[in-house]
Design an enzyme around this catalytic site. Structure first.
Site, PDB file in Angstrom:
ATOM      1  N   HIS A   7       3.634   1.672  -1.673  1.00 51.03           N
ATOM      2  CA  HIS A   7       3.941   1.925  -3.084  1.00 51.03           C
ATOM      3  C   HIS A   7       2.715   2.464  -3.830  1.00 51.03           C
ATOM      4  CE1 HIS A   7       7.032  -1.227  -2.071  1.00 51.03           C
ATOM      5  NE2 HIS A   7       7.794  -0.319  -2.653  1.00 51.03           N
ATOM      6  N   VAL A  43       3.324   5.553   4.754  1.00 49.56           N
ATOM      7  CA  VAL A  43       2.029   4.893   4.963  1.00 49.56           C
ATOM      8  C   VAL A  43       2.199   3.878   6.089  1.00 49.56           C
ATOM      9  CG1 VAL A  43       0.233   3.468   3.918  1.00 49.56           C
ATOM     10  CG2 VAL A  43       1.383   5.230   2.553  1.00 49.56           C
ATOM     11  N   SER A  69       0.808  -1.217   0.000  1.00 42.04           N
ATOM     12  CA  SER A  69       0.000   0.000   0.000  1.00 42.04           C
ATOM     13  C   SER A  69       0.844   1.271   0.000  1.00 42.04           C
ATOM     14  CB  SER A  69      -0.945   0.005   1.207  1.00 42.04           C
ATOM     15  OG  SER A  69      -1.847  -1.064   1.143  1.00 42.04           O
TER      16      SER A  69
END
Length: 282
Positions: free
Chosen positions: A35, A175, A33
């Site tokens: 990336h 993230v 996620s």
């Protein structure tokens, strides 16, 4: 539709058909996620998105995990398609280094010898060498790098400035999982108990950031971060925990700063960082 190419010639032909601005996202595969957030950022800023997938042997030491590093091209391509990437360049080692390992490499200077560079000698020589080669091959207008690898982002920005590479280097925020763990391709190596122990990294950063928010000075912020790491689940071994300015120069006494951490969890080495602001001295 996402096009996959493997050779320099195929890349040159496909890249020539991309009109308008091109944003590149450089990866070693095993996409997650984090990336996808890079791809979304690139899609917002650029007319076309180009992804590179290459596990670079130059940035792995003799006792590191090059052979076991996950290679998941089919799954990676699905993520690229879902994110709207136009082109994926996934070369072999022989395609990237046709004459064997390059004799000429990018020297990152003293900044590349500290922190990650101290723990992983030669690491940033390999990183910057492959990034510069990929800049030359992909010819992007913008390049998107995650802030989780903050020292890498800082060095790529410095290289682009110092060597007059005509690309804008864009940092994208880290993230995290809901419990705070920074997303990393290496997280898949962790057992359930190690996954819990890995939360010590984000706990240290959170404790340091909370201390900064209370107006404490640099020494107290760093002490709070160490205490936060020690209060986590046993099983993480600290490599470094430092407070620097945003350009990774020696720690500031006030204003914007960066808190960076690296630790071993089992056989897996993880890194993380966060931005903080130190209150002015009274």
């Amino acid at each position: 539709m996402t096009e996959l190419v493997h050779t320099r010639a195929e890349l040159a032909a496909a890249r020539g058909g991309l009109k308008g601005t091109v944003g590149v996202v450089m990866t070693m595969g095993a996409l997650h996620s984090g990336h996808e957030e890079l791809l979304r950022a690139a899609r917002e800023r650029a007319d076309h998105v180009l992804v590179t997938i290459f596990v670079n042997p130059l940035q792995f030491g003799p006792n590191e995990d090059f052979d076991r590093y996950p290679r998941t091209l089919d799954a990676d391509l699905e993520i690229c398609r879902r994110a709207g990437a136009d082109l994926v360049f996934a070369p072999s080692v022989a395609e990237m280094y046709p004459d064997g390992q390059p004799r000429v490499r990018v020297n990152p200077g003293q900044l590349g010898e500290d922190l990650e560079g101290h723990s992983r000698p030669g690491f940033f020589h390999g990183v910057l060498t492959v990034v510069l080669k990929l800049f030359q091959l992909t010819r992007p207008d913008l390049a998107f790098f995650g802030e989780k690898d903050y020292q890498q982002l800082t060095l790529v920005r410095r290289m682009a400035r110092d060597l007059d590479v005509p690309v804008e280097v864009v940092g994208v925020p880290t993230v995290r999982e809901p419990d705070g763990l920074a997303l990393s391709s290496r997280n898949r190596y962790l057992s359930p108990s190690e996954r819990q122990a890995a939360l010590s990294l984000s706990a240290a950063l959170r404790a340091g950031a909370e201390a900064a928010d209370r107006g404490l000075d640099a020494g107290a912020v760093l002490a709070a971060a160490h205490a936060g790491f020690g209060a986590g689940t046993p099983g993480a071994r600290l490599d470094y925990l430092v407070l620097t300015d945003p350009d990774l120069e020696p720690g500031p006494v006030a204003g914007p700063a960066r808190l960076l951490i690296a630790a071993w969890v089992g056989d897996t080495r993880l890194i993380d960082n966060t931005a903080i602001r130190l209150a002015p001295r009274s």
